[in-house]
Design an enzyme around this catalytic site. Structure first.
Site, PDB file in Angstrom:
ATOM      1  N   PRO A  79       0.514  -1.115   0.167  1.00  0.00           N
ATOM      2  CA  PRO A  79      -0.171   0.125  -0.108  1.00  0.00           C
ATOM      3  C   PRO A  79       1.070   1.418  -0.855  1.00  0.00           C
ATOM      4  CG  PRO A  79       0.172  -0.750   2.561  1.00  0.00           C
ATOM      5  CD  PRO A  79       0.781  -2.366   1.580  1.00  0.00           C
ATOM      6  N   SER A 108      -4.244   1.818  -0.414  1.00  0.00           N
ATOM      7  CA  SER A 108      -3.428   2.460   0.682  1.00  0.00           C
ATOM      8  C   SER A 108      -4.891   3.221   1.447  1.00  0.00           C
ATOM      9  CB  SER A 108      -2.997   3.650   0.007  1.00  0.00           C
ATOM     10  OG  SER A 108      -2.662   4.558   1.539  1.00  0.00           O
ATOM     11  N   GLN A 129      -5.265  -1.418   2.873  1.00  0.00           N
ATOM     12  CA  GLN A 129      -4.669  -1.313   3.754  1.00  0.00           C
ATOM     13  C   GLN A 129      -5.285   0.190   4.961  1.00  0.00           C
ATOM     14  OE1 GLN A 129      -2.587   2.206   3.667  1.00  0.00           O
ATOM     15  NE2 GLN A 129      -3.063   2.292   5.842  1.00  0.00           N
ATOM     16  N   TYR A 131      -5.008   3.273   8.403  1.00  0.00           N
ATOM     17  CA  TYR A 131      -4.851   3.651   9.388  1.00  0.00           C
ATOM     18  C   TYR A 131      -6.421   4.771  10.263  1.00  0.00           C
ATOM     19  CZ  TYR A 131      -0.477   4.872   6.804  1.00  0.00           C
ATOM     20  OH  TYR A 131       0.569   4.684   6.556  1.00  0.00           O
ATOM     21  N   THR A 157      -2.123  -0.854   9.528  1.00  0.00           N
ATOM     22  CA  THR A 157      -0.718  -0.634   9.580  1.00  0.00           C
ATOM     23  C   THR A 157      -0.213   0.387  11.139  1.00  0.00           C
ATOM     24  OG1 THR A 157      -0.689   0.010   7.398  1.00  0.00           O
ATOM     25  CG2 THR A 157       1.133   0.859   8.381  1.00  0.00           C
ATOM     26  N   LYS A 229       0.572  -4.761  10.075  1.00  0.00           N
ATOM     27  CA  LYS A 229       1.905  -4.308   9.302  1.00  0.00           C
ATOM     28  C   LYS A 229       2.644  -3.888   9.772  1.00  0.00           C
ATOM     29  CE  LYS A 229       2.855  -1.554   4.516  1.00  0.00           C
ATOM     30  NZ  LYS A 229       3.476  -0.208   5.181  1.00  0.00           N
ATOM     31  N   SER A 251       7.533  -4.842   8.187  1.00  0.00           N
ATOM     32  CA  SER A 251       7.976  -3.984   7.784  1.00  0.00           C
ATOM     33  C   SER A 251       8.545  -2.637   8.440  1.00  0.00           C
ATOM     34  CB  SER A 251       6.065  -3.381   6.568  1.00  0.00           C
ATOM     35  OG  SER A 251       6.547  -1.595   6.297  1.00  0.00           O
ATOM     36  N   HIS A 253       8.217   0.153   7.564  1.00  0.00           N
ATOM     37  CA  HIS A 253       6.617   1.275   6.733  1.00  0.00           C
ATOM     38  C   HIS A 253       8.068   2.533   5.134  1.00  0.00           C
ATOM     39  CE1 HIS A 253       3.579   3.829   7.060  1.00  0.00           C
ATOM     40  NE2 HIS A 253       3.635   4.908   5.085  1.00  0.00           N
ATOM     41  N   VAL A 287      12.917  -4.610  -1.213  1.00  0.00           N
ATOM     42  CA  VAL A 287      12.833  -5.822  -2.420  1.00  0.00           C
ATOM     43  C   VAL A 287      12.432  -4.916  -3.844  1.00  0.00           C
ATOM     44  CG1 VAL A 287      11.558  -7.398  -3.279  1.00  0.00           C
ATOM     45  CG2 VAL A 287      11.335  -7.290  -1.172  1.00  0.00           C
ATOM     46  N   ARG A 288      14.165  -5.296  -4.595  1.00  0.00           N
ATOM     47  CA  ARG A 288      14.541  -5.037  -5.753  1.00  0.00           C
ATOM     48  C   ARG A 288      14.726  -5.852  -6.912  1.00  0.00           C
ATOM     49  NH1 ARG A 288      12.106  -2.591  -3.432  1.00  0.00           N
ATOM     50  NH2 ARG A 288      12.701   0.528  -2.464  1.00  0.00           N
ATOM     51  N   GLY A 307       7.399  -1.372  -2.723  1.00  0.00           N
ATOM     52  CA  GLY A 307       6.411  -0.543  -2.180  1.00  0.00           C
ATOM     53  C   GLY A 307       7.151   0.656  -3.981  1.00  0.00           C
TER      54      GLY A 307
HETATM   55  C1  LIG Z   1       5.565   7.141  -1.306  1.00  0.00           C
HETATM   56  C2  LIG Z   1       5.375   5.921  -0.406  1.00  0.00           C
HETATM   57  C3  LIG Z   1       3.899   6.262   0.375  1.00  0.00           C
HETATM   58  C4  LIG Z   1       3.837   5.398   0.963  1.00  0.00           C
HETATM   59  N1  LIG Z   1       2.025   5.254   1.797  1.00  0.00           N
HETATM   60  C5  LIG Z   1       1.691   4.690   2.751  1.00  0.00           C
HETATM   61  C6  LIG Z   1       0.364   4.362   3.136  1.00  0.00           C
HETATM   62  O1  LIG Z   1      -0.124   5.045   3.028  1.00  0.00           O
HETATM   63  N2  LIG Z   1       0.506   3.384   3.793  1.00  0.00           N
HETATM   64  C7  LIG Z   1       0.922   1.833   4.490  1.00  0.00           C
HETATM   65  O2  LIG Z   1       0.867   0.798   5.039  1.00  0.00           O
HETATM   66  N3  LIG Z   1       2.402   1.774   3.511  1.00  0.00           N
HETATM   67  C8  LIG Z   1       3.136   2.837   3.002  1.00  0.00           C
HETATM   68  N4  LIG Z   1       4.244   3.141   2.711  1.00  0.00           N
HETATM   69  C9  LIG Z   1       5.334   2.026   3.088  1.00  0.00           C
HETATM   70  C10 LIG Z   1       4.844   1.255   2.272  1.00  0.00           C
HETATM   71  O3  LIG Z   1       3.651   0.534   1.928  1.00  0.00           O
HETATM   72  C11 LIG Z   1       6.046  -0.173   2.750  1.00  0.00           C
HETATM   73  O4  LIG Z   1       5.456  -0.877   3.552  1.00  0.00           O
HETATM   74  C12 LIG Z   1       7.490  -0.077   1.711  1.00  0.00           C
HETATM   75  O5  LIG Z   1       6.888   1.153   0.213  1.00  0.00           O
HETATM   76  C13 LIG Z   1       8.128  -1.044   1.645  1.00  0.00           C
HETATM   77  O6  LIG Z   1       9.425  -0.494   0.970  1.00  0.00           O
HETATM   78  P1  LIG Z   1      10.131  -0.733  -0.311  1.00  0.00           P
HETATM   79  O7  LIG Z   1       9.245   1.326  -0.814  1.00  0.00           O
HETATM   80  O8  LIG Z   1      11.917   0.169  -0.082  1.00  0.00           O
HETATM   81  O9  LIG Z   1       9.331  -1.288  -1.354  1.00  0.00           O
HETATM   82  C14 LIG Z   1       4.525   3.972   1.687  1.00  0.00           C
HETATM   83  C15 LIG Z   1       5.811   3.809   1.132  1.00  0.00           C
HETATM   84  C16 LIG Z   1       5.596   4.791  -0.191  1.00  0.00           C
HETATM   85  C17 LIG Z   1       7.411   4.771  -0.495  1.00  0.00           C
HETATM   86  C1  LIG Z   2       0.628  10.751   2.964  1.00  0.00           C
HETATM   87  C2  LIG Z   2       1.060   9.221   4.503  1.00  0.00           C
HETATM   88  C3  LIG Z   2       0.633   9.407   5.664  1.00  0.00           C
HETATM   89  C4  LIG Z   2       1.067   7.422   3.621  1.00  0.00           C
HETATM   90  C5  LIG Z   2       2.564   7.424   4.000  1.00  0.00           C
HETATM   91  O1  LIG Z   2       2.083   6.464   4.851  1.00  0.00           O
HETATM   92  C6  LIG Z   2       3.737   7.084   3.666  1.00  0.00           C
HETATM   93  O2  LIG Z   2       4.346   8.665   2.904  1.00  0.00           O
HETATM   94  O3  LIG Z   2       3.947   6.695   3.908  1.00  0.00           O
END
Ligand SMILES: Cc1cc2nc3c(=O)[nH]c(=O)nc-3n(C[C@H](O)[C@H](O)[C@H](O)COP(=O)(O)O)c2cc1C
Ligand SMILES: CC(C)CC(=O)C(=O)O
Length: 364
Positions: A79, A108, A129, A131, A157, A229, A251, A253, A287-288, A307
């Site tokens: 998400p 998300s 997902q 909040y 989350t 999460k 995670s 995040h 993870v890439r 992500g």
């Molecule tokens: C731009 C962005 C927005 C995200 N928004 C959310 C979100 O709305 N809710 C959430 O649980 N995690 C959010 N995440 C975290 C991702 O779910 C995830 O845990 C993370 O991106 C995984 O790492 P990676 O980007 O290295 O693959 C966000 C991550 C990014 C990069």
């Molecule tokens: C707008 C944010 C709360 C979304 C998020 O979870 C993030 O950017 O990591």
């Protein structure tokens, strides 16, 4: 002619070129010193694979099940908020790519397209997902909306009682658009700030009192399975089991919350051991490569979530870009399985990898 892309990392540079700086920085960024951001990727590099040979790998089967749903491979779309910052079609394009590649998308809570738009655009298997805002009635309503349009699980989350300190967003004065899911329910503008500043909004709106007891409240508003999460310790994994959750996502995040939290791959095994197979354990962060997915599976993850590469693919090439990201990771995983002597996901075992800890222990 479109530039040839050979791995998912290459989408980042294209995304950087096409996106406004504030959006790219928001997506790419991490908390404070970005120590954990680098570690999420680097910790994978410190693991090696122990390939087995002379195994019949003429057919590789990457398919698996996640919460009982058949998927083409052990990867899901994490998400991530606000896909329309990356591409005008936003989460609808992402969902279509997930459907085409037969992988699960986790939408998300901070999506730019509505839960209904994403549900009706294609037949992707979707999780939702959430909040929890101080206004609990909003979560109740959104969970009901998601449940009634066919989302299959709720992903709570738990690592965001407040937003991490993302200094690029502070410099760029990054603001949130009004999210259409909340139209008529909540304004993104906050009392403490004239603008919809991301951190001010989050700190003012999110319920920092959320605790383990609230899982039973969440249970009372939905029949869907609940995944948590943001677990990084065995202690919290055990608490999650005590709260009867249906799955755990290891995670940090994407290193956007607590800097100096551990790389997720480095704590996965501790959590898998604590959970003892009671519920599925998933992981995300850094993870890439297909080899990264293989390493996570070898340490006991049932699947990984992706992500940033998904958003970069979306920014670069829309739905097709997301599809390419998924297919590249799948192809790399398939090759890794073939070269390691693992014809099926169940054949990937702990004996197929060496961790940093294994190396240190072998020296004692
Ligand atoms: C731009 C962005 C927005 C995200 N928004 C959310 C979100 O709305 N809710 C959430 O649980 N995690 C959010 N995440 C975290 C991702 O779910 C995830 O845990 C993370 O991106 C995984 O790492 P990676 O980007 O290295 O693959 C966000 C991550 C990014 C990069
Ligand atoms: C707008 C944010 C709360 C979304 C998020 O979870 C993030 O950017 O990591």
């Amino acid at each position: 002619m479109a530039e040839e892309i050979v791995n998912v990392n290459e989408f980042e540079e294209i995304a950087r070129r096409v996106l406004p700086k504030a959006f790219y920085d928001f997506i790419a960024g991490g908390a404070e010193d970005k120590h954990t951001l680098k570690e999420n990727v680097e910790a994978f590099r410190r693991m090696t694979i122990r390939p087995r040979v002379l195994v019949d790998v003429s057919r590789i089967n990457m398919s698996t099940t996640i919460l009982g749903y058949n998927v083409s491979s052990p990867l899901m779309l994490a998400p991530t908020g606000m896909h329309q910052l990356a591409h005008p079609e936003g989460e609808v394009a992402t969902a279509r790519a997930a459907a085409a590649s037969k992988v699960i998308m986790v939408l998300s809570y901070m999506s730019t397209c509505t839960v209904e738009e994403v549900a009706s655009c294609c037949d992707a298997i979707r999780f939702y997902q959430i909040y929890i805002y101080k206004r609990r009635d909003i979560a109740t309503l959104l969970v009901q909306r998601a449940e009634s349009c066919g989302y299959k699980a709720i992903v709570l989350t738990v690592d965001t009682p407040r937003l991490g300190r993302r200094e690029a967003d502070m410099k760029n004065k990054m603001t949130l658009p009004q999210l259409r899911n909340f139209e008529g329910l909540l304004s993104m503008k906050v009392a403490s700030d004239k603008e919809a500043n991301v951190k001010a909004f989050t700190d003012e709106t999110f319920d920092a009192s959320l605790n383990w007891k609230d899982i039973s409240w969440l249970r009372s508003i939905t029949k869907l399975p609940i995944l948590v999460k943001g677990i990084l310790t065995a202690e919290d994994a055990i608490k999650a089991l005590e709260a009867s959750i249906d799955g755990i996502i290891v995670s940090n995040h994407g290193a956007r919350q607590l800097d100096y939290s551990p790389a997720t791959i480095s704590v996965l095994e501790e959590i898998v051991h604590a959970v003892k197979g009671a519920v599925p354990v998933f992981m995300d962060g850094g993870v890439r490569r297909g080899t990264d997915i293989f390493k996570a599976l070898a340490l006991g993850a049932q699947a990984v979530l992706i992500g940033r590469p998904v958003i970069y693919g979306l920014a670069a090439r829309g739905e097709g870009g997301v599809r390419t990201v998924i297919e590249m990771l799948k192809n790399e995983l398939e090759l890794t399985m073939a070269l390691s002597g693992c014809p099926a996901v169940k054949d990937i075992t702990r004996h197929h990898v060496t961790t940093e800890r294994d190396r240190l222990q072998s020296k004692i």
